[in-house]
Structures are given as C-alpha cells and as structure tokens.
Design a protein around this motif. Structure first.
Motif, PDB file in Angstrom:
ATOM      1  N   GLN A  23       0.836  -1.210   0.000  1.00  0.00           N
ATOM      2  CA  GLN A  23       0.000   0.000   0.000  1.00  0.00           C
ATOM      3  C   GLN A  23       0.866   1.254   0.000  1.00  0.00           C
ATOM      4  N   GLN A  24       1.960   1.234   0.740  1.00  0.00           N
ATOM      5  CA  GLN A  24       2.874   2.382   0.742  1.00  0.00           C
ATOM      6  C   GLN A  24       3.462   2.602  -0.650  1.00  0.00           C
ATOM      7  N   ARG A  25       3.813   1.519  -1.318  1.00  0.00           N
ATOM      8  CA  ARG A  25       4.344   1.642  -2.682  1.00  0.00           C
ATOM      9  C   ARG A  25       3.261   2.192  -3.604  1.00  0.00           C
ATOM     10  N   HIS A  26       2.045   1.703  -3.478  1.00  0.00           N
ATOM     11  CA  HIS A  26       0.945   2.209  -4.292  1.00  0.00           C
ATOM     12  C   HIS A  26       0.775   3.710  -4.073  1.00  0.00           C
ATOM     13  N   ALA A  27       0.780   4.138  -2.815  1.00  0.00           N
ATOM     14  CA  ALA A  27       0.598   5.565  -2.505  1.00  0.00           C
ATOM     15  C   ALA A  27       1.715   6.406  -3.126  1.00  0.00           C
ATOM     16  N   ALA A  28       2.944   5.919  -3.055  1.00  0.00           N
ATOM     17  CA  ALA A  28       4.073   6.673  -3.625  1.00  0.00           C
ATOM     18  C   ALA A  28       3.968   6.753  -5.148  1.00  0.00           C
ATOM     19  N   VAL A  29       3.618   5.645  -5.790  1.00  0.00           N
ATOM     20  CA  VAL A  29       3.482   5.647  -7.245  1.00  0.00           C
ATOM     21  C   VAL A  29       2.291   6.524  -7.646  1.00  0.00           C
ATOM     22  N   TRP A  30       1.197   6.448  -6.867  1.00  0.00           N
ATOM     23  CA  TRP A  30       0.019   7.288  -7.145  1.00  0.00           C
ATOM     24  C   TRP A  30       0.418   8.763  -7.145  1.00  0.00           C
ATOM     25  N   LEU A  31       1.141   9.179  -6.111  1.00  0.00           N
ATOM     26  CA  LEU A  31       1.555  10.584  -6.010  1.00  0.00           C
ATOM     27  C   LEU A  31       2.418  11.006  -7.196  1.00  0.00           C
ATOM     28  N   SER A  32       3.304  10.134  -7.622  1.00  0.00           N
ATOM     29  CA  SER A  32       4.205  10.516  -8.710  1.00  0.00           C
ATOM     30  C   SER A  32       3.541  10.440 -10.084  1.00  0.00           C
ATOM     31  N   GLU A  33       2.576   9.551 -10.260  1.00  0.00           N
ATOM     32  CA  GLU A  33       2.000   9.328 -11.590  1.00  0.00           C
ATOM     33  C   GLU A  33       0.616   9.944 -11.794  1.00  0.00           C
ATOM     34  N   VAL A  34      -0.155  10.097 -10.707  1.00  0.00           N
ATOM     35  CA  VAL A  34      -1.543  10.524 -10.870  1.00  0.00           C
ATOM     36  C   VAL A  34      -1.765  11.919 -10.321  1.00  0.00           C
ATOM     37  N   SER A  35      -1.723  12.062  -8.998  1.00  0.00           N
ATOM     38  CA  SER A  35      -2.098  13.356  -8.440  1.00  0.00           C
ATOM     39  C   SER A  35      -1.804  13.404  -6.949  1.00  0.00           C
ATOM     40  N   ALA A  36      -1.462  14.582  -6.492  1.00  0.00           N
ATOM     41  CA  ALA A  36      -1.365  14.823  -5.055  1.00  0.00           C
ATOM     42  C   ALA A  36      -2.689  15.365  -4.529  1.00  0.00           C
ATOM     43  N   GLU A  37      -3.565  15.799  -5.440  1.00  0.00           N
ATOM     44  CA  GLU A  37      -4.847  16.389  -5.035  1.00  0.00           C
ATOM     45  C   GLU A  37      -5.989  15.373  -5.019  1.00  0.00           C
ATOM     46  N   ILE A  38      -5.963  14.414  -5.929  1.00  0.00           N
ATOM     47  CA  ILE A  38      -7.024  13.417  -6.042  1.00  0.00           C
ATOM     48  C   ILE A  38      -6.514  12.112  -5.451  1.00  0.00           C
ATOM     49  N   THR A  39      -7.203  11.614  -4.437  1.00  0.00           N
ATOM     50  CA  THR A  39      -6.805  10.348  -3.831  1.00  0.00           C
ATOM     51  C   THR A  39      -7.342   9.181  -4.649  1.00  0.00           C
ATOM     52  N   SER A  40      -6.806   8.010  -4.390  1.00  0.00           N
ATOM     53  CA  SER A  40      -7.288   6.827  -5.108  1.00  0.00           C
ATOM     54  C   SER A  40      -8.749   6.538  -4.754  1.00  0.00           C
ATOM     55  N   VAL A  41      -9.177   6.893  -3.555  1.00  0.00           N
ATOM     56  CA  VAL A  41     -10.587   6.694  -3.175  1.00  0.00           C
ATOM     57  C   VAL A  41     -11.479   7.679  -3.941  1.00  0.00           C
ATOM     58  N   GLN A  42     -11.035   8.919  -4.093  1.00  0.00           N
ATOM     59  CA  GLN A  42     -11.801   9.879  -4.888  1.00  0.00           C
ATOM     60  C   GLN A  42     -11.895   9.417  -6.339  1.00  0.00           C
ATOM     61  N   TYR A  43     -10.793   8.910  -6.857  1.00  0.00           N
ATOM     62  CA  TYR A  43     -10.816   8.395  -8.225  1.00  0.00           C
ATOM     63  C   TYR A  43     -11.807   7.228  -8.321  1.00  0.00           C
ATOM     64  N   ALA A  44     -11.785   6.330  -7.356  1.00  0.00           N
ATOM     65  CA  ALA A  44     -12.715   5.198  -7.367  1.00  0.00           C
ATOM     66  C   ALA A  44     -14.164   5.691  -7.339  1.00  0.00           C
ATOM     67  N   ALA A  45     -14.423   6.758  -6.577  1.00  0.00           N
ATOM     68  CA  ALA A  45     -15.776   7.335  -6.547  1.00  0.00           C
ATOM     69  C   ALA A  45     -16.167   7.859  -7.921  1.00  0.00           C
ATOM     70  N   LEU A  46     -15.242   8.512  -8.616  1.00  0.00           N
ATOM     71  CA  LEU A  46     -15.523   8.987  -9.969  1.00  0.00           C
ATOM     72  C   LEU A  46     -15.875   7.818 -10.888  1.00  0.00           C
TER      73      LEU A  46
END
Length: 146
Positions: A23-46
């Motif tokens: 999960q820590q690796r996912h969070a780090a990759v998410w921040l670098s590749e997707v967004s610091a403003e949109i969380t993975s949970v917000q994306y899932a809601a979209l």
C-alpha cells in the motif's frame, strides 16, 4: 536501498506487513503518476459514479467499502470541488443521489490513463497469471460484500 529477502527478518512472514508495504508503494506511485490532489478513493468514486450514475451516498460508500462519516466527508469535498453533484433521491427524500458533473467526467477521462500507468508500474514484474492470482488472493482477504 531495497531490503534483500535474506535481510528482511521475520516481517515477510506477516501478511499485514507485506500488505502495508504494498500500500505504501501504491501511494508513492500514485503521487508521482496521478495526483497529489485526487486520492485513489476519490478516483474510485468517480469511476463508480461513471458506471452507475444516480447511486445513493450510502450505495457509493458500500461500493467503496468506507463508513458513513467517511463517505459523507468524501462526497462533501467532491461537491465543493465541482466533481460531483448531489440531488434529492426521488424515492427516499432522506437520501441523496449522486452524479458526475461535466468537470468530474473530464477529470475522470484525464486521470484514467495515469491510473492505468500506476497499475502497469505496480504489476510490471508479474505475469498475467500471477496478476490474476494476486487479485484473487487479495480479494479473498476481504470480507464478502453484501
């Protein structure tokens, strides 16, 4: 410096430790590749609202596996940010139904390729069979959904 398997000690035998590190690796990759403003949970809601427009706030919380106060905060933040809109449920006046706004749809379309890139980065060392097995095993750790 990555930990070598022989130097890892007892931690790899604990599933929770491995899940937390993944999960820590996912969070780090998410921040670098997707967004610091949109969380993975917000994306899932979209994604959920794209697939099933007009779901209730409770149904969205159930699909995302988050509690009532968390989904209420998440929805309020996404409404404030113009990503989703809330309307009275025509069947149950005590509830809201949720829809993506035009801005939410645009944001989802822009984020989707980046999220797919996160998936590629996280799973690049796995074969298709291993990836299917990983998903099946992770799902088996979760409680059944009603």
């Amino acid at each position: 410096m990555p930990i070598k398997p022989e130097d890892a000690g007892a931690l790899p035998k604990f599933t929770g430790s491995l899940v937390r590190r993944a999960q820590q690796r996912h969070a780090a990759v998410w921040l670098s590749e997707v967004s610091a403003e949109i969380t993975s949970v917000q994306y899932a809601a979209l994604e959920v609202l794209h697939e099933t427009p007009g779901v209730s706030q409770r149904q969205l919380g159930d699909k995302l596996d988050v509690d009532r106060s968390t989904i209420a905060d998440l929805v309020a933040r996404m409404v404030r940010n113009g990503q989703i809109e809330r309307a009275d449920d025509p069947v149950d006046k005590r509830s809201y139904v949720l829809y993506l706004t035009a801005a939410g749809k645009k944001q989802l379309a822009a984020l989707r390729p980046r999220v797919e890139q996160v998936e590629r980065i996280l799973t690049e060392r796995l074969t298709a069979s291993e990836l299917a097995q990983l998903r099946r095993l992770l799902a088996a750790l979760l409680p059944p959904q009603a």
